[in-house]
Design a protein around this motif. Sequence first.
Motif, short mmCIF file in Angstrom:
data_model
loop_
_atom_site.label_atom_id
_atom_site.label_comp_id
_atom_site.label_asym_id
_atom_site.label_seq_id
_atom_site.Cartn_x
_atom_site.Cartn_y
_atom_site.Cartn_z
N SER A 13 -7.98 0.39 -11.68
CA SER A 13 -6.83 0.81 -10.86
C SER A 13 -5.67 1.23 -11.76
N ASN B 24 -1.94 -5.51 -5.53
CA ASN B 24 -2.67 -5.69 -4.26
C ASN B 24 -4.11 -5.18 -4.35
N SER B 25 -4.34 -4.16 -5.18
CA SER B 25 -5.70 -3.59 -5.24
C SER B 25 -6.68 -4.59 -5.84
N ILE C 62 -4.71 0.62 0.56
CA ILE C 62 -4.62 0.01 -0.78
C ILE C 62 -5.73 0.61 -1.67
N ASN C 63 -6.95 0.06 -1.62
CA ASN C 63 -8.01 0.59 -2.49
C ASN C 63 -8.45 1.98 -2.06
N LEU D 121 1.03 -1.82 -5.74
CA LEU D 121 -0.28 -1.36 -5.27
C LEU D 121 -1.38 -1.83 -6.23
N ILE E 199 -7.22 -2.12 3.84
CA ILE E 199 -7.99 -1.65 2.67
C ILE E 199 -7.82 -0.14 2.42
N ASN F 27 -13.28 0.28 -7.07
CA ASN F 27 -12.45 0.47 -5.87
C ASN F 27 -13.32 0.92 -4.69
N GLY G 12 0.82 -1.21 0.00
CA GLY G 12 0.00 0.00 0.00
C GLY G 12 0.85 1.26 0.00
N THR H 18 -13.87 -1.32 -1.30
CA THR H 18 -13.48 -0.68 -0.03
C THR H 18 -14.64 -0.74 0.96
N ILE I 97 -6.18 4.35 -3.61
CA ILE I 97 -6.45 4.51 -5.06
C ILE I 97 -7.65 5.45 -5.26
#
Length: 339
Positions: free
Chosen positions: A259, A225-226, A307-308, A222, A304, A325, A132, A329, A311
């Motif tokens: 993303s 991971n997203s 990460i998201n 990222l 979260i 996203n 992240g 989330t 974003i």
Amino acid sequence: MKIHIIGGGSIGLLLASRMSLGGSPATVWTRTPEQADLINREGIRLREVNEGSEQKDELVARVEGEWIGGLAVQNGRGCESPRFLQNDDSGCFHWLLLTVKQTQLEDELLHALRLLGERVGGRAAILCMQNGIGHLHKIADATNGAIPVFAAVTAAGARRIGLNEVLHTGKGEIWIGDFPENGEKGTNPWKYQQKMLLDALGKAGFSSFLSNEIHNRIYYKLLINSVINPLTALFDVSNGELPRHPRRLELMRRLHEESRLILMEAGLKPGQNTWEELLLVCSRTSENVSSMLSDVRNGKETEIQSINGAIISLANQYEKPAPLNRAVTDLIAAMTIMP
Ligand SMILES: NC(=O)C1=CN([C@@H]2O[C@H](COP(=O)(O)OP(=O)(O)OC[C@H]3O[C@@H](n4cnc5c(N)ncnc54)[C@H](OP(=O)(O)O)[C@@H]3O)[C@@H](O)[C@H]2O)C=CC1
Ligand SMILES: CC(C)(CO)C(=O)C(=O)O
């Protein structure tokens, strides 16, 4: 050089055991005295997952465990400080590999890192292993230049299965970069220490490299991971299982595309086949329970927001749409048990 691993979780136990087996003794700083005691008595049991085979090789690494204890050195309330904060006259350089979750970067820990930097002046550095974004600025701000901060990006996968037991679920490179720039731009006063660390990681079996474009690598990770983290957590599946279901594969593709477009706007360099790479990470870490799924299963707060959620913030900044996203989330936040 002395290696300190802060946090005896999945990545922490993996690094500590592999580095110790590779000839670089490491100390794991744990949150509980029980875990430190167990590590001291029994070492760390490392299970290597062999690709394409059910068989797992077990190795036992002799590792020092220390209870991080008394972090409440804050305000000088008279609590005992962790040993790494006490006077050190060894003259050696201390690498602190920070392996706590983004959500565990609490004020007390950050304060302790700053105190350490002030005390050992120039003989310590932090390497941040978090996924992240957001943590590097947070740590650099809290330590206020007292200790240099480096970023690591890794596609290695690990899962803690006991207080001193870890599965190495995915092989992956480790990239290290200067972030934010420590010292004058263009100079690198930490080059020698970085090379020593790379050498120790290499002997531990990790392919590791210095990166001049760590920002790009952080965004790249990222992006991966997203997609993998929230979807594996929502569907309760391992990384390898996720793309096997055609409808989930389609969701992965759409979330990846959303993303990717946002991160490209924010500076992710084009020219990499991120979709192929994403599928490769799923297969290389196929047995892995992603760190987000592991948190959901254990009723812990997830990453979260780093990460998201991060974003979404970039999407707002660059005026790009981020419906998927936002959806993941909200869904993950709604799965987390209220305190
Ligand atoms: N697991 C993986 O495969 C990968 C993880 N990462 C990233 O690495 C980071 C760590 O993930 P992971 O290892 O899975 O997480 P874990 O939850 O397994 O490990 C975090 C550890 O830090 C400990 N901890 C928290 N606060 C403190 C503190 N103040 N002092 C000492 N120890 C502390 C926790 O203790 P306690 O057990 O008591 O809660 C826990 O053992 C995350 O940012 C993750 O995204 C990156 C790549 C792969
Ligand atoms: C690469 C991956 C997805 C491995 O599980 C990871 O970084 C995580 O679980 O957080």
